[in-house]
Design an enzyme around this catalytic site. Structure first.
Site, PDB file in Angstrom:
ATOM      1  CB  SER A 124      -0.855  -0.040   1.262  1.00 66.09           C
ATOM      2  OG  SER A 124      -1.412   1.215   1.507  1.00 66.09           O
ATOM      3  CE1 TYR A 148      -4.096  -2.675   5.444  1.00 66.71           C
ATOM      4  CE2 TYR A 148      -3.545  -0.390   4.954  1.00 66.71           C
ATOM      5  CZ  TYR A 148      -3.853  -1.664   4.526  1.00 66.71           C
ATOM      6  OH  TYR A 148      -3.910  -1.923   3.176  1.00 66.71           O
ATOM      7  CE  LYS A 152      -1.654  -4.595   3.413  1.00 61.86           C
ATOM      8  NZ  LYS A 152      -1.954  -5.888   2.787  1.00 61.86           N
TER       9      LYS A 152
HETATM   10  P1  NAD Z   1     -11.122  -6.833   0.790  1.00 59.16           P
HETATM   11  O1  NAD Z   1     -11.381  -6.796   2.254  1.00 59.16           O
HETATM   12  O2  NAD Z   1     -12.239  -6.575  -0.140  1.00 59.16           O
HETATM   13  O3  NAD Z   1     -10.460  -8.226   0.397  1.00 59.16           O
HETATM   14  C1  NAD Z   1      -9.647  -8.962   1.274  1.00 59.16           C
HETATM   15  C2  NAD Z   1     -10.128 -10.409   1.234  1.00 59.16           C
HETATM   16  O4  NAD Z   1      -9.285 -11.190   2.084  1.00 59.16           O
HETATM   17  C3  NAD Z   1     -11.551 -10.571   1.744  1.00 59.16           C
HETATM   18  O5  NAD Z   1     -12.278 -11.377   0.840  1.00 59.16           O
HETATM   19  C4  NAD Z   1     -11.388 -11.269   3.099  1.00 59.16           C
HETATM   20  O6  NAD Z   1     -12.487 -12.108   3.390  1.00 59.16           O
HETATM   21  C5  NAD Z   1     -10.089 -12.036   2.891  1.00 59.16           C
HETATM   22  N1  NAD Z   1      -9.303 -12.317   4.109  1.00 59.16           N
HETATM   23  C6  NAD Z   1      -8.865 -11.441   5.056  1.00 59.16           C
HETATM   24  N2  NAD Z   1      -8.125 -12.082   5.983  1.00 59.16           N
HETATM   25  C7  NAD Z   1      -8.081 -13.391   5.602  1.00 59.16           C
HETATM   26  C8  NAD Z   1      -7.455 -14.547   6.135  1.00 59.16           C
HETATM   27  N3  NAD Z   1      -6.735 -14.511   7.266  1.00 59.16           N
HETATM   28  N4  NAD Z   1      -7.612 -15.722   5.467  1.00 59.16           N
HETATM   29  C9  NAD Z   1      -8.331 -15.782   4.327  1.00 59.16           C
HETATM   30  N5  NAD Z   1      -8.941 -14.735   3.776  1.00 59.16           N
HETATM   31  C10 NAD Z   1      -8.819 -13.543   4.415  1.00 59.16           C
HETATM   32  O7  NAD Z   1      -9.906  -5.820   0.520  1.00 59.16           O
HETATM   33  P2  NAD Z   1      -9.301  -5.284  -0.838  1.00 59.16           P
HETATM   34  O8  NAD Z   1      -9.621  -3.851  -0.952  1.00 59.16           O
HETATM   35  O9  NAD Z   1      -9.640  -6.204  -1.950  1.00 59.16           O
HETATM   36  O10 NAD Z   1      -7.745  -5.372  -0.488  1.00 59.16           O
HETATM   37  C11 NAD Z   1      -6.958  -6.478  -0.867  1.00 59.16           C
HETATM   38  C12 NAD Z   1      -5.549  -6.267  -0.347  1.00 59.16           C
HETATM   39  O11 NAD Z   1      -5.037  -5.038  -0.849  1.00 59.16           O
HETATM   40  C13 NAD Z   1      -5.463  -6.152   1.176  1.00 59.16           C
HETATM   41  O12 NAD Z   1      -4.290  -6.807   1.604  1.00 59.16           O
HETATM   42  C14 NAD Z   1      -5.364  -4.678   1.419  1.00 59.16           C
HETATM   43  O13 NAD Z   1      -4.698  -4.383   2.620  1.00 59.16           O
HETATM   44  C15 NAD Z   1      -4.562  -4.215   0.208  1.00 59.16           C
HETATM   45  N6  NAD Z   1      -4.777  -2.802  -0.133  1.00 59.16           N
HETATM   46  C16 NAD Z   1      -6.044  -2.335  -0.331  1.00 59.16           C
HETATM   47  C17 NAD Z   1      -6.250  -0.987  -0.626  1.00 59.16           C
HETATM   48  C18 NAD Z   1      -7.633  -0.438  -0.814  1.00 59.16           C
HETATM   49  O14 NAD Z   1      -7.798   0.789  -0.739  1.00 59.16           O
HETATM   50  N7  NAD Z   1      -8.649  -1.247  -1.105  1.00 59.16           N
HETATM   51  C19 NAD Z   1      -5.157  -0.116  -0.741  1.00 59.16           C
HETATM   52  C20 NAD Z   1      -3.871  -0.634  -0.536  1.00 59.16           C
HETATM   53  C21 NAD Z   1      -3.696  -1.989  -0.245  1.00 59.16           C
HETATM   54  N1  UFG Z   2     -12.693  10.800   3.303  1.00 54.96           N
HETATM   55  C1  UFG Z   2     -13.739  11.639   3.660  1.00 54.96           C
HETATM   56  N2  UFG Z   2     -14.874  11.067   4.159  1.00 54.96           N
HETATM   57  C2  UFG Z   2     -15.024   9.726   4.315  1.00 54.96           C
HETATM   58  C3  UFG Z   2     -13.952   8.879   3.940  1.00 54.96           C
HETATM   59  C4  UFG Z   2     -12.802   9.455   3.452  1.00 54.96           C
HETATM   60  O1  UFG Z   2     -13.637  12.851   3.551  1.00 54.96           O
HETATM   61  O2  UFG Z   2     -16.078   9.277   4.797  1.00 54.96           O
HETATM   62  C5  UFG Z   2     -11.465  11.394   2.724  1.00 54.96           C
HETATM   63  C6  UFG Z   2     -10.213  11.106   3.509  1.00 54.96           C
HETATM   64  O3  UFG Z   2     -10.024  12.063   4.533  1.00 54.96           O
HETATM   65  C7  UFG Z   2      -9.146  11.151   2.420  1.00 54.96           C
HETATM   66  C8  UFG Z   2      -9.893  10.630   1.188  1.00 54.96           C
HETATM   67  O4  UFG Z   2     -11.273  10.807   1.472  1.00 54.96           O
HETATM   68  O5  UFG Z   2      -8.763  12.468   2.174  1.00 54.96           O
HETATM   69  C9  UFG Z   2      -9.631   9.154   0.889  1.00 54.96           C
HETATM   70  O6  UFG Z   2      -9.901   8.396   2.062  1.00 54.96           O
HETATM   71  P1  UFG Z   2     -10.048   6.801   2.022  1.00 54.96           P
HETATM   72  O7  UFG Z   2     -10.411   6.354   3.402  1.00 54.96           O
HETATM   73  O8  UFG Z   2     -10.952   6.401   0.910  1.00 54.96           O
HETATM   74  O9  UFG Z   2      -8.594   6.336   1.612  1.00 54.96           O
HETATM   75  P2  UFG Z   2      -7.179   6.590   2.306  1.00 54.96           P
HETATM   76  O10 UFG Z   2      -6.358   7.376   1.335  1.00 54.96           O
HETATM   77  O11 UFG Z   2      -7.318   7.118   3.665  1.00 54.96           O
HETATM   78  O12 UFG Z   2      -6.630   5.106   2.448  1.00 54.96           O
HETATM   79  C10 UFG Z   2      -6.719   4.146   1.387  1.00 54.96           C
HETATM   80  C11 UFG Z   2      -6.883   2.746   1.958  1.00 54.96           C
HETATM   81  C12 UFG Z   2      -5.646   2.320   2.707  1.00 54.96           C
HETATM   82  C13 UFG Z   2      -4.446   2.512   1.825  1.00 54.96           C
HETATM   83  C14 UFG Z   2      -4.370   3.939   1.326  1.00 54.96           C
HETATM   84  C15 UFG Z   2      -3.205   4.152   0.403  1.00 54.96           C
HETATM   85  O13 UFG Z   2      -7.991   2.703   2.859  1.00 54.96           O
HETATM   86  O14 UFG Z   2      -5.778   0.956   3.022  1.00 54.96           O
HETATM   87  O15 UFG Z   2      -5.566   4.246   0.615  1.00 54.96           O
HETATM   88  O16 UFG Z   2      -3.306   3.353  -0.681  1.00 54.96           O
HETATM   89  F1  UFG Z   2      -3.351   2.230   2.549  1.00 54.96           F
END
Ligand code: NAD
Ligand code: UFG
Length: 329
Positions: A124, A148, A152
């Site tokens: 991330s 979190y 990572k």
């Molecule tokens: P998500 O929660 O939709 O998907 C994660 C999946 O992993 C889910 O289906 C959940 O049931 C499964 N899971 C969690 N823990 C588990 C375990 N111990 N065993 C088996 N399954 C498990 O999340 P996502 O947005 O698809 O994110 C996927 C990955 O990308 C995550 O590692 C997350 O940290 C990373 N990531 C996400 C974002 C974002 O903004 N969505 C940004 C940066 C990194």
């Molecule tokens: N925000 C609002 N209102 C809300 C939610 C978010 O104003 O209800 C704002 C936040 O303050 C931020 C922007 O919208 O400025 C984006 O916020 P998100 O929560 O959607 O995303 P973040 O950038 O905080 O974090 C996301 C993922 C993390 C990841 C990160 C960097 O949640 O897991 O992007 O990739 F690490």
């Protein structure tokens, strides 16, 4: 080629499964459904015509993992499974460290034991901490702002050490920026359990009338309109990046930002959503959310140079596809 996709029923995992199948890979999914629904498996079948093999297991459980590794010839692992809510990680640090770090250790241990040489990890942009954008892969990592992010950063370091110690183990650390959007079919998308933490799914629920109004966290940042700036990337572009990462995996450690390189403020995103989808999204400005940085966007040029990958979908595609999924679901 058989790819084990952990977390393959989740948001990014499910879109990546579609891209893998469409590129001729056989997919095995391991997911414990903690943040996803089993129905996604049928949707994947509907989209691709293929029903992937599915194991409902916790990927921190080495014995369960071993059942998969011993009964399939696995050629690569893409490790999405993880807990991802930043705020929750502050309240429940042990759950986050255990789930996210132990899963990475258990999976890499199985890879070494069974001679699996390709590992792609969901990292991330949060690992960069609060540094000036555009963020580049060669920047030194500073302290992250929450547990979190620390899981990572730790997982990245563990995988780097495992790759150093095992010459046949190639790792790609993909640092995602802010994935939004959904598959164009509207069959899969982001459907978190409970009230969303992230901006886009929250906006979609307000537009549907399931939540009253959006709280915009702060309008006094040093940005174009005072609200936070992020690098939103269409989840389908992100998913395609994983196929490129698997195809171009060189020995050792490979680190790539997957973002667009463009920053968008909260209000720009919300107003684009309102305009493109012709819906109402009432919002109010509230205090800043603790731990948020003002600006975070990628320098994505390394992925373009080395993987031949570049995001192609724009903000309008992202908000249209988000709404297309949300209004059906
Ligand atoms: P998500 O929660 O939709 O998907 C994660 C999946 O992993 C889910 O289906 C959940 O049931 C499964 N899971 C969690 N823990 C588990 C375990 N111990 N065993 C088996 N399954 C498990 O999340 P996502 O947005 O698809 O994110 C996927 C990955 O990308 C995550 O590692 C997350 O940290 C990373 N990531 C996400 C974002 C974002 O903004 N969505 C940004 C940066 C990194
Ligand atoms: N925000 C609002 N209102 C809300 C939610 C978010 O104003 O209800 C704002 C936040 O303050 C931020 C922007 O919208 O400025 C984006 O916020 P998100 O929560 O959607 O995303 P973040 O950038 O905080 O974090 C996301 C993922 C993390 C990841 C990160 C960097 O949640 O897991 O992007 O990739 F690490």
């Amino acid at each position: 080629m058989n790819i084990l996709v952990t977390g393959g029923l989740g948001f990014i995992g499910s879109h990546t499964v579609v891209e893998l199948i469409e590129n001729g890979y056989e997919v095995i999914i391991a997911d414990n459904l903690i943040n996803s629904k089993i129905e996604v498996l049928d949707k994947l079948h509907e989209i691709t015509g293929v029903k992937p093999i599915f194991y409902e297991i916790d990927v921190t459980d080495e014995d369960k993992l071993e059942e998969i590794f011993s009964s399939h010839e696995i050629n690569g692992v893409i490790h999405f499974a993880g807990l991802k809510a930043v705020g929750e990680s502050v309240e429940k640090p042990l759950e986050y460290y255990y789930n996210n770090v132990v899963s990475t250790m258990a999976l890499s241990k199985m890879c070494i034991k069974y001679g699996v040489g390709k590992f792609v990890f969901s990292s991330s942009a949060t690992v960069y901490g609060d540094q000036p954008s555009p963020l580049r892969e060669d920047m030194e990592l500073k302290e992250t702002t929450n547990p979190y992010g620390e899981t990572k950063a730790m997982s990245e370091r563990i995988l780097m050490d495992v790759a150093k110690a095992n010459k046949g183990f190639a790792v790609s650390l993909l640092r995602y920026f802010n994935p939004i959007g959904a598959h164009k079919s509207g069959l899969i998308g982001e459907d978190p359990n409970g009230i969303p933490n992230n901006l886009m799914p929250y906006v979609a629920k307000v537009a549907k009338g399931e939540l009253d109004e959006l709280n915009v966290f702060g309008d006094d940042y040093d940005t174009i309109d005072g609200t936070g700036v992020r690098d939103y990337i269409h989840v389908v572009d992100l998913a395609k990046g994983h196929v490129k990462a698997i195809e171009n995996l060189s020995k050792g450690i490979n680190i790539y930002n997957l973002g667009t390189g463009r920053g968008t403020s909260v209000l720009e995103l919300v107003n684009t959503f309102i305009r493109v989808n012709n819906v109402d999204v009432p919002y109010k400005i509230v205090d800043r959310r603790p731990g948020d940085v003002a600006i975070c966007y990628a320098d994505p040029s390394k992925a373009e140079r080395e993987l031949g990958w570049k995001a192609t979908l724009n903000l309008e595609d992202m908000v249209r596809d988000t709404w297309n999924f949300a209004k059906i679901g």
